[in-house]
Design an enzyme around this catalytic site. Sequence first.
Site, PDB file in Angstrom:
ATOM      1  N   ASP A  67      16.178  -7.147 -26.575  1.00 16.29           N
ATOM      2  CA  ASP A  67      16.574  -6.626 -27.881  1.00 16.29           C
ATOM      3  C   ASP A  67      17.660  -5.556 -27.769  1.00 16.29           C
ATOM      4  OD1 ASP A  67      14.893  -4.789 -26.661  1.00 16.29           O
ATOM      5  OD2 ASP A  67      13.334  -4.893 -28.184  1.00 16.29           O
ATOM      6  N   ASP A 135       2.266  -0.348 -32.530  1.00 20.53           N
ATOM      7  CA  ASP A 135       1.837  -1.196 -33.654  1.00 20.53           C
ATOM      8  C   ASP A 135       1.699  -2.669 -33.242  1.00 20.53           C
ATOM      9  OD1 ASP A 135       4.487  -1.965 -33.383  1.00 20.53           O
ATOM     10  OD2 ASP A 135       5.049  -1.542 -35.469  1.00 20.53           O
ATOM     11  N   HIS A 137       3.939  -4.473 -31.563  1.00 18.67           N
ATOM     12  CA  HIS A 137       5.157  -5.273 -31.468  1.00 18.67           C
ATOM     13  C   HIS A 137       5.503  -5.581 -30.009  1.00 18.67           C
ATOM     14  CE1 HIS A 137       7.655  -1.349 -31.463  1.00 18.67           C
ATOM     15  NE2 HIS A 137       8.057  -1.958 -30.368  1.00 18.67           N
ATOM     16  N   GLU A 142       8.188  -6.898 -35.185  1.00 16.52           N
ATOM     17  CA  GLU A 142       7.219  -6.040 -35.854  1.00 16.52           C
ATOM     18  C   GLU A 142       6.126  -6.896 -36.520  1.00 16.52           C
ATOM     19  OE1 GLU A 142       7.123  -2.990 -35.386  1.00 16.52           O
ATOM     20  OE2 GLU A 142       9.035  -1.946 -35.644  1.00 16.52           O
TER      21      GLU A 142
HETATM   22  C1  GLP Z   1      10.484  -0.442 -27.954  1.00 17.11           C
HETATM   23  C2  GLP Z   1      11.058  -1.740 -27.380  1.00 17.11           C
HETATM   24  C3  GLP Z   1       9.992  -2.618 -26.827  1.00 17.11           C
HETATM   25  C4  GLP Z   1       9.053  -1.778 -25.989  1.00 17.11           C
HETATM   26  C5  GLP Z   1       8.291  -0.840 -26.866  1.00 17.11           C
HETATM   27  C6  GLP Z   1       7.390   0.119 -26.091  1.00 17.11           C
HETATM   28  O1  GLP Z   1      10.530  -0.326 -29.310  1.00 17.11           O
HETATM   29  N1  GLP Z   1      11.861  -2.476 -28.288  1.00 17.11           N
HETATM   30  O2  GLP Z   1      10.568  -3.672 -26.061  1.00 17.11           O
HETATM   31  O3  GLP Z   1       8.138  -2.599 -25.311  1.00 17.11           O
HETATM   32  O4  GLP Z   1       9.149  -0.120 -27.710  1.00 17.11           O
HETATM   33  O5  GLP Z   1       8.141   1.132 -25.503  1.00 17.11           O
HETATM   34  P1  GLP Z   1       7.620   2.095 -24.379  1.00 17.11           P
HETATM   35  O6  GLP Z   1       7.521   1.271 -23.150  1.00 17.11           O
HETATM   36  O7  GLP Z   1       8.663   3.164 -24.272  1.00 17.11           O
HETATM   37  O8  GLP Z   1       6.313   2.605 -24.825  1.00 17.11           O
END
Ligand code: GLP
Length: 242
Positions: A67, A135, A137, A142
């Site tokens: 992404d 949440d 995702h 989302e």
């Molecule tokens: C972000 C990314 C995700 C990631 C998630 C968790 O929003 N788009 O790909 O897995 O949040 O992030 P973190 O690993 O910093 O907790």
Amino acid sequence: MFNIIVTDNYDQASSEAFKIMRDVLRKENPVLGLATGSSPVGLYKKMIADHNTNGTSYKNVITFNLDEYIGIPKTHDQSYYTFMHENLFDHIDIPEENTHVPVGETDNPEEECAKYEEELQKYTIDIQVLGIGSDGHIAFNEPGTPFDSLTHVMELEEQTRRDNARFFDDNIDLVPTHAVTMGLASIMRAKKIIMIATGANKADAVYDMIKGQKSTDCPASILQDHDDVTIILDKEAATRIK
Ligand code: GLP
């Protein structure tokens, strides 16, 4: 069924992820699906150390990222393009043209999504690295995202923007409102998936993903339908599944 590994801490979780990654890197022309966020950074550090110590080469590796934010330039210090270069690509011998990160700096994000999906469909990802949002995702899919979604534009939930504000001077107003993201169906095409989730703020999402009913309310629950998913947790993220 999920293969679940509960480790003592983040470093151990990263080591477990690296063991699985190392096997895939032994293949001839591996295709890696990569993620951003804090969760995979330890894995990337181990990949860099292995490249430096053992000479593991990435010359024949292809990567696709999940992404990218819309509305910040790719040179922005918080773009996922920058993140990948700083945390992995600049430290290994992967040719720039082998790496794919969705383009968020565009007047026509829908067109970028179509282009990205078209390129992605030419390959089969051997291993997809995932984190999970608090949440539920995955990538930036989302809650409510259809399970059959391909690469698409997503409006980010306030909770996600709040979680990610820590990277934007703790100011939610600086966090982009939209992103380009691989869809849930795009992710499910991967042969093998590893998810890294650590910390108490992931415990509820981890529970919903593993034990909850499969539902778009928890996008990660779609992984229940995949036959090769390893979920690597620390004790804090695993508290609710025991
Ligand atoms: C972000 C990314 C995700 C990631 C998630 C968790 O929003 N788009 O790909 O897995 O949040 O992030 P973190 O690993 O910093 O907790």
